[in-house]
Design a protein around this motif. Structure first.
Motif, PDB file in Angstrom:
ATOM      1  N   ASP A  24       0.643  -1.324  -0.262  1.00 12.11           N
ATOM      2  CA  ASP A  24      -0.237  -0.112   0.371  1.00 12.11           C
ATOM      3  C   ASP A  24       1.058   1.402   0.115  1.00 12.11           C
ATOM      4  O   ASP A  24       0.501   2.206  -0.206  1.00 12.11           O
ATOM      5  N   GLU A  25       2.157   1.322   0.036  1.00 10.17           N
ATOM      6  CA  GLU A  25       3.111   2.595   0.243  1.00 10.17           C
ATOM      7  C   GLU A  25       3.770   2.484  -0.992  1.00 10.17           C
ATOM      8  O   GLU A  25       4.633   3.000  -0.855  1.00 10.17           O
ATOM      9  N   LEU A  26       3.708   1.306  -2.215  1.00  9.97           N
ATOM     10  CA  LEU A  26       4.220   1.453  -3.333  1.00  9.97           C
ATOM     11  C   LEU A  26       3.297   2.204  -4.098  1.00  9.97           C
ATOM     12  O   LEU A  26       2.289   3.145  -3.969  1.00  9.97           O
ATOM     13  N   ASN A  27       4.297   3.018  -5.355  1.00  8.58           N
ATOM     14  CA  ASN A  27       2.555   3.534  -6.173  1.00  8.58           C
ATOM     15  C   ASN A  27       2.393   3.126  -6.624  1.00  8.58           C
ATOM     16  O   ASN A  27       3.006   1.334  -7.265  1.00  8.58           O
ATOM     17  N   ASN A  28       1.835   3.154  -7.831  1.00  5.10           N
ATOM     18  CA  ASN A  28       1.520   2.259  -8.790  1.00  5.10           C
ATOM     19  C   ASN A  28       2.238   1.402 -10.121  1.00  5.10           C
ATOM     20  O   ASN A  28       1.966   0.153 -10.392  1.00  5.10           O
ATOM     21  N   TYR A  29       3.383   2.457 -10.329  1.00  4.92           N
ATOM     22  CA  TYR A  29       4.404   1.778 -11.301  1.00  4.92           C
ATOM     23  C   TYR A  29       5.474   0.336  -9.946  1.00  4.92           C
ATOM     24  O   TYR A  29       5.443  -0.682 -10.527  1.00  4.92           O
ATOM     25  N   GLY A  30       5.638   0.615  -8.703  1.00  2.00           N
ATOM     26  CA  GLY A  30       5.439  -0.768  -7.648  1.00  2.00           C
ATOM     27  C   GLY A  30       4.968  -1.619  -7.727  1.00  2.00           C
ATOM     28  O   GLY A  30       5.528  -2.351  -7.599  1.00  2.00           O
ATOM     29  N   LYS A  31       3.696  -1.314  -7.646  1.00  2.00           N
ATOM     30  CA  LYS A  31       2.527  -1.950  -7.516  1.00  2.00           C
ATOM     31  C   LYS A  31       2.280  -3.371  -8.302  1.00  2.00           C
ATOM     32  O   LYS A  31       2.372  -4.773  -8.164  1.00  2.00           O
ATOM     33  N   TRP A  69      -3.491   4.995 -15.052  1.00  2.00           N
ATOM     34  CA  TRP A  69      -3.559   5.236 -13.325  1.00  2.00           C
ATOM     35  C   TRP A  69      -1.953   5.957 -13.238  1.00  2.00           C
ATOM     36  O   TRP A  69      -1.109   5.984 -14.444  1.00  2.00           O
ATOM     37  N   LYS A  70      -2.086   6.826 -12.251  1.00  2.00           N
ATOM     38  CA  LYS A  70      -1.086   8.054 -12.524  1.00  2.00           C
ATOM     39  C   LYS A  70      -0.255   7.948 -11.635  1.00  2.00           C
ATOM     40  O   LYS A  70      -0.441   6.358 -10.177  1.00  2.00           O
ATOM     41  N   ASN A  71       0.668   8.259 -11.709  1.00  2.00           N
ATOM     42  CA  ASN A  71       2.226   7.713  -9.531  1.00  2.00           C
ATOM     43  C   ASN A  71       1.736   9.674  -9.434  1.00  2.00           C
ATOM     44  O   ASN A  71       1.486  10.132  -9.964  1.00  2.00           O
ATOM     45  N   GLU A  72       2.248   9.128  -7.999  1.00  2.00           N
ATOM     46  CA  GLU A  72       2.305  10.007  -7.298  1.00  2.00           C
ATOM     47  C   GLU A  72       3.146  10.945  -7.241  1.00  2.00           C
ATOM     48  O   GLU A  72       3.228  12.409  -7.293  1.00  2.00           O
ATOM     49  N   GLU A  73       4.375  10.596  -7.697  1.00  2.00           N
ATOM     50  CA  GLU A  73       5.266  11.062  -7.846  1.00  2.00           C
ATOM     51  C   GLU A  73       5.589  11.821  -9.489  1.00  2.00           C
ATOM     52  O   GLU A  73       5.466  10.621 -10.550  1.00  2.00           O
ATOM     53  N   GLN A  74       6.319  12.910  -9.432  1.00  2.00           N
ATOM     54  CA  GLN A  74       5.821  13.161 -10.527  1.00  2.00           C
ATOM     55  C   GLN A  74       7.504  14.112 -11.066  1.00  2.00           C
ATOM     56  O   GLN A  74       7.107  15.090 -11.790  1.00  2.00           O
ATOM     57  N   TRP A  75       8.548  13.715 -10.788  1.00  2.00           N
ATOM     58  CA  TRP A  75      10.182  14.637 -11.125  1.00  2.00           C
ATOM     59  C   TRP A  75       9.883  14.214 -12.651  1.00  2.00           C
ATOM     60  O   TRP A  75      10.676  12.708 -12.720  1.00  2.00           O
TER      61      TRP A  75
END
Length: 117
Positions: A24-31, A69-75
């Protein structure tokens, strides 16, 4: 790293237990990578559960009949924050564990509509 090792069966599913507990702590890419890793190791139930978690995060555009799906991290300098990369690996995870899920064709359509160059 676990994803790459799982493709060659150089890791055990017990080695992924920490990530599974913290999924649950992983972003969608990690999941998505974790789901593919479990699928590569034959742990279809865990891979399916992670895909169900991903399905809870899906954004469906009813008008265009797309899913993404989005990622919370957008760098911009991190490729793993890229939305195309994220959606590609989520689609791979679904194709390995739930190929007949209704989001699969919608995810393909989203990727086709968002390709560049």
């Amino acid at each position: 790293m676990a994803y790459v090792l799982s493709s060659e069966k150089k890791i055990t599913s017990s080695s992924l237990a920490y990530f599974f507990k913290k999924r649950d702590e992983l972003n969608n890419y990690g999941k998505a990578l974790l789901a593919i890793s479990y699928a590569n190791l034959g742990e279809k139930e865990k891979a399916d559960l992670i895909c169900q978690n991903l399905k809870n995060e899906v954004m469906i555009d009813q008008e265009n009949k797309t899913a993404s799906w989005k990622n919370e991290e957008q760098w911009y300098w991190y490729w793993y924050g890229d939305r195309i990369e994220t959606n590609t690996f989520v689609l791979k995870a679904f194709l390995q564990t739930r190929p007949n899920d209704e989001v699969v064709p919608m995810a393909v359509k989203w990727l086709l509509q968002n390709r560049k160059s």
